[in-house]
Scaffold this active site. Structure first.
Site, PDB file in Angstrom:
ATOM      1  N   SER A 298      -8.859   5.219 -14.374  1.00  0.00           N
ATOM      2  CA  SER A 298      -7.719   4.606 -13.710  1.00  0.00           C
ATOM      3  C   SER A 298      -7.188   5.570 -12.672  1.00  0.00           C
ATOM      4  O   SER A 298      -7.784   6.610 -12.415  1.00  0.00           O
ATOM      5  CB  SER A 298      -6.608   4.257 -14.714  1.00  0.00           C
ATOM      6  OG  SER A 298      -6.171   5.432 -15.380  1.00  0.00           O
TER       7      SER A 298
ATOM      8  N   LYS B 198       0.831  -1.194   0.000  1.00  0.00           N
ATOM      9  CA  LYS B 198       0.000   0.000   0.000  1.00  0.00           C
ATOM     10  C   LYS B 198       0.865   1.244   0.000  1.00  0.00           C
ATOM     11  O   LYS B 198       1.987   1.258   0.499  1.00  0.00           O
ATOM     12  CB  LYS B 198      -0.984   0.022   1.165  1.00  0.00           C
ATOM     13  CG  LYS B 198      -0.389   0.274   2.523  1.00  0.00           C
ATOM     14  CD  LYS B 198      -1.509   0.354   3.561  1.00  0.00           C
ATOM     15  CE  LYS B 198      -0.968   0.602   4.945  1.00  0.00           C
ATOM     16  NZ  LYS B 198      -2.055   0.821   5.921  1.00  0.00           N
TER      17      LYS B 198
ATOM     18  N   TYR C  36      -7.650   0.537 -11.696  1.00  0.00           N
ATOM     19  CA  TYR C  36      -6.338  -0.019 -12.020  1.00  0.00           C
ATOM     20  C   TYR C  36      -5.336   1.113 -12.047  1.00  0.00           C
ATOM     21  O   TYR C  36      -5.677   2.276 -12.256  1.00  0.00           O
ATOM     22  CB  TYR C  36      -6.358  -0.798 -13.340  1.00  0.00           C
ATOM     23  CG  TYR C  36      -6.740   0.022 -14.544  1.00  0.00           C
ATOM     24  CD1 TYR C  36      -5.756   0.631 -15.334  1.00  0.00           C
ATOM     25  CD2 TYR C  36      -8.070   0.198 -14.905  1.00  0.00           C
ATOM     26  CE1 TYR C  36      -6.103   1.394 -16.440  1.00  0.00           C
ATOM     27  CE2 TYR C  36      -8.430   0.953 -16.005  1.00  0.00           C
ATOM     28  CZ  TYR C  36      -7.436   1.553 -16.765  1.00  0.00           C
ATOM     29  OH  TYR C  36      -7.777   2.309 -17.856  1.00  0.00           O
TER      30      TYR C  36
END
Length: 118
Positions: free
Chosen positions: A25, A9, A58
Site C-alpha cells: 500500500s 491528487k 491503495y
C-alpha cells in the site's frame, strides 16, 4: 455509461520511507488524505517523477501532521525515499456528473506541507 475521471491528487509529494516487507500500500499523512478527499483503502495511482515508474495500489492513513508518504510492499522496488511522486485518485461517474466535477489538487512543498489546496 460510466467514465473514469480525476477526483483528486497530491501533487509533488516527497516519499519519506519505503518498506519492502510490508503488505502492499502507500501510507500518507491523514491530513493530506483529508485535504485531497482521499479515504482509507481507496485505490490510487502513483507516478514517480524521478524515474517515470507508475503503479496502482491503495492508500492507508499515516499519523496526522507527520508529513509521511511511505511506499509499502512490492512498490518499494519502484519508488525510493526522497523521490517526488504524484498520487492520483479517480472516480467513476456519468459524463453529466463529470462535467460538474472539479478535481481537488493539493500541491505540496519539499516537506509535504500544503502549498496550495482548493
Amino acid at each position: 455509461m460510466l467514465i473514469k475521471v480525476l477526483k483528486s491528487k497530491l501533487h509533488r509529494a516527497r516519499v519519506t520511507d519505503a518498506k519492502l516487507h510490508y503488505p502492499g500500500s502507500i501510507g500518507v499523512d491523514e491530513n493530506l488524505m483529508r485535504a485531497a478527499g482521499m479515504v482509507p483503502y481507496e485505490s490510487v495511482f502513483v507516478a514517480d517523477l524521478n524515474n517515470g515508474n507508475r503503479l496502482e495500489t491503495y492508500i492507508v492513513p499515516a499519523e496526522p501532521g507527520s508529513g509521511k508518504v511511505a511506499i509499502l510492499g512490492a512498490a518499494a522496488q519502484l519508488v525510493q525515499p526522497k523521490d517526488i511522486v504524484i498520487i492520483f485518485s479517480f472516480a467513476l461517474c456519468t459524463p453529466e456528473e463529470a462535467a460538474l466535477l472539479a478535481p481537488k489538487v493539493v500541491v505540496l512543498d519539499e516537506n509535504n506541507g500544503i502549498v496550495k489546496q482548493p
